[in-house]
Design an enzyme around this catalytic site. Sequence first.
Site: not given
Lengths: 164, 164, 164, 164, 164, 164
Positions: D76-78, D112-113, D127
Amino acid sequence: MTSKLTHLDESGTARMVDVGGKTPARRTAVAGGSIAMSDEALQAIREGSVKKGDVLATARIAGIMAAKKTGELVPLCHPLPIDAVNVDFTFEHGSIHATATASIEAKTGVEMEAITAVSVALITIYDMAKALDKGMVIGGIRLIAKDGGKSGRWRAAGHEDLEL
Amino acid sequence: MTSKLTHLDESGTARMVDVGGKTPARRTAVAGGSIAMSDEALQAIREGSVKKGDVLATARIAGIMAAKKTGELVPLCHPLPIDAVNVDFTFEHGSIHATATASIEAKTGVEMEAITAVSVALITIYDMAKALDKGMVIGGIRLIAKDGGKSGRWRAAGHEDLEL
Amino acid sequence: MTSKLTHLDESGTARMVDVGGKTPARRTAVAGGSIAMSDEALQAIREGSVKKGDVLATARIAGIMAAKKTGELVPLCHPLPIDAVNVDFTFEHGSIHATATASIEAKTGVEMEAITAVSVALITIYDMAKALDKGMVIGGIRLIAKDGGKSGRWRAAGHEDLEL
Amino acid sequence: MTSKLTHLDESGTARMVDVGGKTPARRTAVAGGSIAMSDEALQAIREGSVKKGDVLATARIAGIMAAKKTGELVPLCHPLPIDAVNVDFTFEHGSIHATATASIEAKTGVEMEAITAVSVALITIYDMAKALDKGMVIGGIRLIAKDGGKSGRWRAAGHEDLEL
Amino acid sequence: MTSKLTHLDESGTARMVDVGGKTPARRTAVAGGSIAMSDEALQAIREGSVKKGDVLATARIAGIMAAKKTGELVPLCHPLPIDAVNVDFTFEHGSIHATATASIEAKTGVEMEAITAVSVALITIYDMAKALDKGMVIGGIRLIAKDGGKSGRWRAAGHEDLEL
Amino acid sequence: MTSKLTHLDESGTARMVDVGGKTPARRTAVAGGSIAMSDEALQAIREGSVKKGDVLATARIAGIMAAKKTGELVPLCHPLPIDAVNVDFTFEHGSIHATATASIEAKTGVEMEAITAVSVALITIYDMAKALDKGMVIGGIRLIAKDGGKSGRWRAAGHEDLEL
């Protein structure tokens, strides 16, 4: 004679339309479509939906995420930072209907985003129900309404009075 | 009561089906669909297609590339290294029909790849012709035939004799 | 002296490990993690979850789709056609815990897929609750168990008896 | 009663928030997180880092590239055309700490970024070091600071005086 | 001494340049490149091109779609919602030349989008002709012209008079 | 007359070659290419490289990640779960040379993966140095060697003795 298709130049070569000269404006588009299926499959989704909503919730998320990928899927579409896209479902007799609404303030419209959202949402329902019914048919995918931009307001036949 | 939907577990939660126990087998799927449009739009595409083939060539490439993204678009689909996918078009009265054939040697089938290829090919035609006709309708997207895997041969009604 | 890090060669340059000589084997990995939040946010998600399940359903789909993108996100990871990946949530005191299980028959393991699924599922919960609580903390992301491959069975401390 | 969660509508259905009515503004966000590991793994990365910098350079690039994919990962992020995102690392006792700073001039923020950049950078370190230590734990991922937009300045506890 | 490279900070660490302080402006960039091949391969493409245009049509679409992915491929590039990108080909003696033109109204330029479009278009031709000629060489990929932005007009040697 | 191009069928339509009938085999491919630049730019990268290795480390990661996206970039390429891909650089007089080696056990080769890795690695160097020198030229991108598969061993002129 030049082509009437905006995506072909005078020699018939595919072109991405340059929207550089256009003015950004608020634009909204609504698209719809449906998937017809057997009663058994429809019943299973309806039950799954009542229980935890996961079938339609999954299809909704798939549609929203696909709308954000429209410029990646449709070769001559512009990549657009959309303001919003949402997907809704209604159960009909023998089918599930999906509606997607997209909006943006940009130089070009979001019809393709709405159509892509509806299509991938319906494909996702197909995927989740295909073990029950391989004969499902996806259809009626079309633009229902659009507002904004140079071409302005447009409504599909039968939706003339719809206000966004 | 457990759900009949393979993608929901007993609590109704969305699941990716574990194909770990399945045996890899050669699998093929064919899907079809069409886009209905005005004579003007159909004529413009047909001319563009005669000239340099760019409208349908663009839609074909879009469909092929989308098939390779099926696992990325459809949430519970497995990512599959497909052996082949191809898309063909035929002009019909008032519409263009698309057919996609996908094949793989894998633990799960390629129905979704074929359906995704057809859908995105048709969406791409919509994109390229929408300046001429906003009322186009995409429909009849369905599985036509599949071979291979545990569920084996399947044909849509009216295609019982089709051999892949 | 050569580096102990498998992804660096003797000159310290980043390398994708060549798995060409390895034998494909069934491999499974489980990862876990959690997001701590205020009671208000926890309550809102729990209610949203009871109503239609959409918060956790969205996070689950995000985690599954991210697992399929692991090779695209983590530079030196191999792209893997996973057999399955699923994500589950449990409400704990002051937090939500996510668990992801991934499996494959391949030359290399799916630990990174499980860890990526958990991480993106938790990030998605953060996104949906951030208007209520900007101070949420995501933590405890780790491998819980893995089976298969040359290094074989491994369990995190406290999970020694877990059977997959 | 409507939900307190901005991403759920009154019926509890997941929604992408429409940011169409918001005014573009300069926005910045800082997120942090860390990965705890054995002395052996920490030492190996530190040495690799001294030699040619490839472990942390790889993780930094992974974080930056993931930030650009946030709208693709978080349902739901733009999708946002960010102005900048960068990732830094510090060695701490028994762990490596990552900080990401993102900025944009847009209708919605870049929290969010920043969080996605930190998470994927840490996953990438996991990793590259997992052959040495499978018991590493990623934690403490959280927003540290944000400026701009309607909700304005926000600082995590302990960072009240931080100026961006 | 600070680095002269804008993408490295004073400690030599890779950085995404912050374009937040720049003013959006109309920017255009043109890039070119070519692929040298045997007469047999050139002839086959020319014939395929005369027949249905599919070789170059496929390469053109690949170039356009790659331009839209530039921010995803080149780690420190900004993701840009480009206004347009197009790709053209000319047959030369022993080679095919590709030219790409990209434009945008943004804070940063589209040189990388034009160069990426040319490169992937040429790689696609290589792919389609490699069964005939494995010795093809892609070369001469460079910026030909750019307009707009702070650094303004720039032309490659030999193209000083080119107007966009 | 059928086309000599394997990606065009008898009517000249673009086709993805069906590799379903081929036998999986170990395959390796090496590609090379270079970027010519001013002494100033070359010097800046060399210094950046000595300091922290970030310019070439970034380009290396970009090349590796692009190789994993080859099937997504090149329309008729098969998506391949490669076993390994690595990128190396050497400083030459007036240029930087990149070499990429890819390997897989599959039904089709990894030439395109190696060529894509080299191309995107060089584009990334262009991006990082373009503020110093807009006149850089990327060239000499070609296959150097391949082993495995039906067509077997192949070497570019001047590399006949190269063993992989």
